[in-house]
Design a protein around this motif. Structure first.
Motif, PDB file in Angstrom:
ATOM      1  N   ALA B  50      43.986  41.866  40.043  1.00  0.00           N
ATOM      2  CA  ALA B  50      44.955  41.561  38.995  1.00  0.00           C
ATOM      3  C   ALA B  50      45.845  40.388  39.370  1.00  0.00           C
ATOM      4  O   ALA B  50      46.459  39.771  38.507  1.00  0.00           O
ATOM      5  CB  ALA B  50      45.824  42.785  38.712  1.00  0.00           C
ATOM      6  N   GLY B  51      45.950  40.110  40.682  1.00  0.00           N
ATOM      7  CA  GLY B  51      46.835  39.042  41.112  1.00  0.00           C
ATOM      8  C   GLY B  51      48.235  39.528  41.417  1.00  0.00           C
ATOM      9  O   GLY B  51      49.156  38.733  41.578  1.00  0.00           O
ATOM     10  N   LEU B  52      48.406  40.854  41.494  1.00  0.00           N
ATOM     11  CA  LEU B  52      49.732  41.401  41.790  1.00  0.00           C
ATOM     12  C   LEU B  52      49.979  41.463  43.294  1.00  0.00           C
ATOM     13  O   LEU B  52      51.104  41.578  43.735  1.00  0.00           O
ATOM     14  CB  LEU B  52      49.874  42.797  41.176  1.00  0.00           C
ATOM     15  CG  LEU B  52      49.757  42.845  39.658  1.00  0.00           C
ATOM     16  CD1 LEU B  52      49.650  44.270  39.167  1.00  0.00           C
ATOM     17  CD2 LEU B  52      50.937  42.151  39.012  1.00  0.00           C
ATOM     18  N   PRO B  72      48.819  36.306  37.830  1.00  0.00           N
ATOM     19  CA  PRO B  72      48.174  37.314  36.979  1.00  0.00           C
ATOM     20  C   PRO B  72      47.950  36.799  35.562  1.00  0.00           C
ATOM     21  O   PRO B  72      46.919  37.052  34.954  1.00  0.00           O
ATOM     22  CB  PRO B  72      49.167  38.464  36.985  1.00  0.00           C
ATOM     23  CG  PRO B  72      50.022  38.288  38.166  1.00  0.00           C
ATOM     24  CD  PRO B  72      49.994  36.844  38.531  1.00  0.00           C
ATOM     25  N   ILE B  77      43.019  38.726  32.338  1.00  0.00           N
ATOM     26  CA  ILE B  77      42.787  40.143  32.569  1.00  0.00           C
ATOM     27  C   ILE B  77      43.829  40.936  31.795  1.00  0.00           C
ATOM     28  O   ILE B  77      44.844  40.390  31.362  1.00  0.00           O
ATOM     29  CB  ILE B  77      42.955  40.501  34.063  1.00  0.00           C
ATOM     30  CG1 ILE B  77      44.259  39.870  34.572  1.00  0.00           C
ATOM     31  CG2 ILE B  77      41.780  40.052  34.884  1.00  0.00           C
ATOM     32  CD1 ILE B  77      44.832  40.541  35.754  1.00  0.00           C
TER      33      ILE B  77
END
Lengths: 281, 367
Positions: B50-52, B72, B77
């Motif tokens: 997710a890029g978190l 994110p 997404i």
């Protein structure tokens, strides 16, 4: 109602009476004239509603050399309190937001150091702060005093907001990040709308602290820029012949009214904020 | 063309390696399940997709874009969270529109999308309510609606059903699967529940201690677990592990099974070459509860054994009977009409055609 109830209520009522007594004495004394004060007892009622002493305290009583009452100083205090409360609350909210939702390397240490700030007594910072104000060219000005209050209050407001935001699930922030919101957008659209209760707490706390402050006011301001607490002290200490207890009392009540007002107006939200609790969506 | 490709991903917190080099690839429209016990790194992996969470090492591709270091919001997404993470101060409609507004979708277009999504998920009557006024299942739907509205290339689900009660969970599970079939979406779904993994997934990645233990279609993982951990994790009640002695008689490997006062030698007819090495040694027999049943019609590759019954648990469709074989408790799935009594012997049939064997030391499968 059984006997136990009666007992409880009478004890509570008695305690409340004792607690209110000083205020009652102040109010009735402020409504008497000097003759009544001299002839009657502390608790005897005034013969007529007489607001002369209030007029004098507001507009004509002497505070040191000038005799213009508390009026000017009241507005001084407002001018100090309003920006100081707003700015320290806003920065506190931002600090809390960063410390809980955008943690950085060393943020825990940073928060720990801020916590120490809540334990530092006023007296300790007096001299260094005076040096700094002088260095910045703000010595003796209202803006200087505002800055002092903001800096001193930040530790408290940050603590409030940080502890409140820690209970807001981070998933909310993550969801907003995935939705495409950035740092400010999340703060503005997601976090702030959830913050009303803690904003009220912070505002009440800061307002009371700053309005009631005497030490910073007496040290960092001079002459016409002094806050009302300092002026009240001067008013009571300036005597030309007779001691005008009625004017002193009225002046003291005037100085205390705004904090009372804030509690009455915001107190409801204060309690609401404490009990509402669950923000989890 | 892959929809998602993960290359040698690592996550290191200080000195701890949480993910130790993960490789994955799924095709568009596939439903990938990341399953494993808590602490296995499955949620961390999802958050990295997710890029978190920043990636310590390796690369993530969505489609043909390298998104390893993208924000994110730039990864195309959408995510459904365990706590749903609905914005509490906004109505359902505003929740769904939030992402669209930020992406400057036109108002008329937004309205169309909200209509479509709310119809799909049957949340039309709820659009003007606040999340507080919704039940758990409704919140779940809204959270999915918010994700669907964005029409991303990959959906991420982080244990979305674990806050629901048992009945609703089964219902929503069905709805998610239906939605996936109808919309053909690509989904990465994290769960610790092996039933969810089995029922939903096209492919499952079983994880443990930051590594993928096995990656494949659900039935394959169920039938051919690579080691004892996977075998015990997938399936409920889990697979029985019976230690037994192997020996070679007339060129055929036999194992001894003992229960009550009976001892039988069972020849292994499956073609498992690795078994040769275990002649006159101990080995672990892995047999699923449904492979031990009451005796009835004879099956070609099976063994009969009279077993001491220790516990009887009726579940309705079948009854779980616990017996003791070679000294270990063994669960069998018996037809409810079959007679069994605690402390009595019960004649059981062990279907040997699908049993698996594990090395007692390494716990790895013997092929």
């Amino acid at each position: 109602m059984n006997i136990k109830r009666v007992l409880i209520y009478s004890i509570l009522g008695f305690a409340a009476l004792i607690y209110l007594l000083p205020l009652v004495v102040m109010v009735i004394t402020s409504l008497k004239d000097l003759d009544e004060i001299r002839s009657g007892t502390l608790l005897s009622m005034p013969q007529a509603l007489n607001f002369d002493s209030w007029d004098k305290a507001w507009g004509a009583a002497c505070t040191g050399v000038s005799c213009e009452g508390l009026k000017g100083y009241f507005w001084n205090s407002v001018l100090i309190v309003v920006p100081a409360v707003i700015i320290s609350t806003v920065i506190g909210a931002l600090n809390g937001y960063v410390l809980t939702k955008w943690k950085f390397r060393g943020s825990t240490l940073f928060f720990g150091m801020l916590l120490i700030g809540t334990m530092i007594p006023f007296q300790v910072v007096l001299l260094p702060m005076a040096r700094m104000l002088g260095f910045l060219g703000l010595a003796g000005t209202t803006s200087g005093l505002i800055m002092v209050h903001i800096i001193y209050g930040l530790a408290f407001t940050t603590l409030f907001f940080r502890n409140y935001y820690i209970s807001i699930p981070s998933e909310l922030v993550n969801a907003a990040r995935i939705d495409g919101a950035g740092f400010w957008m999340i703060f503005h659209r997601i976090i702030l709308p959830l913050s009303i209760p803690i904003i009220v707490v912070s505002v009440i706390w800061q307002f009371t602290q700053i309005w009631n402050d005497f030490l910073f006011g007496v040290v960092y301001s001079s002459g016409d820029s002094q806050p009302i607490t300092v002026a009240l002290n001067n008013l009571v200490n300036t005597s030309t012949g007779v001691k005008e207890y009625n004017v002193d009392m009225a002046a003291a009540i005037i100085a205390a009214l705004p904090t009372l007002f804030v509690y009455i107006v915001a107190g409801k939200y204060f309690v609401k904020g404490l009990t509402a609790g669950a923000v989890k969506g | 063309m892959h929809a998602l490709k993960i290359q040698n991903i690592e996550k290191i917190y200080g000195k701890v390696k949480v993910l130790k080099g993960i490789d994955l690839e799924i095709q568009p429209g596939q439903f990938l399940i990341l399953v494993g016990p808590s602490g296995c790194g499955k949620s961390t992996l999802l958050n990295m997709i997710a890029g978190l969470e920043p990636v310590s090492k390796g690369n993530i591709f969505i489609g043909d874009r390298d998104v390893t270091h993208l924000d994110p919001k730039d990864r195309d997404i959408a995510m459904v969270f365990q706590s749903y993470a609905l914005y509490p101060n906004m109505t359902v409609r505003q929740n769904i529109e939030f992402g669209l507004t930020i992406r400057k979708t036109e108002k008329s277009e937004q309205k169309k999308i909200v209509e479509k999504v709310s119809k799909l998920l049957q949340i039309e009557p709820l659009l003007d309510r606040k999340p507080k006024q919704l039940s758990g299942g409704q919140r779940q739907r809204v959270a999915m609606g918010r994700a669907l509205a964005r029409d991303p290339s990959i959906f991420l689900f982080d244990e979305p059903l674990s806050n629901l009660d048992a009945k609703l969970r089964v219902e929503m599970r069905g709805e998610i699967k239906e939605l996936h079939q109808r919309e053909g979406t690509t989904i990465v779904y994290v769960t610790h529940d092996q039933i969810e993994a089995m029922t939903l997934g096209d492919v499952i990645a079983v994880m443990k201690d930051g590594e993928i233990q096995q990656f494949g279609p659900p039935q394959d993982i169920y039938d051919n677990p690579r080691n004892q951990f996977i075998a015990s994790f997938m399936g409920s009640p889990s697979m029985n592990f019976i230690p037994c002695q192997a020996e070679k008689v007339n060129g055929v490997i036999q194992i001894s099974l003992e229960s009550g006062n009976e001892k039988v030698k069972v020849p292994i007819k499956q073609n498992i070459k690795g078994l040769e090495a275990y002649a006159d040694k101990s080995i672990i027999l892995g047999i699923r509860p449904e492979q031990i049943t009451q005796q009835g019609e004879d099956k070609p590759d099976s063994a009969k054994l009279n077993c001491d019954v220790e516990l009887i648990e009726p579940t309705g469709p079948d009854t779980l009977v616990t017996v003791r074989i070679n000294g270990v408790k063994t669960v069998c799935r018996i037809h409810p009409t079959a007679e069994s009594k605690v402390d009595k012997l019960m004649p059981l049939l062990l279907d040997m055609s699908k049993v698996v064997f594990f090395d007692p030391d390494t716990q790895e499968r013997v092929y």
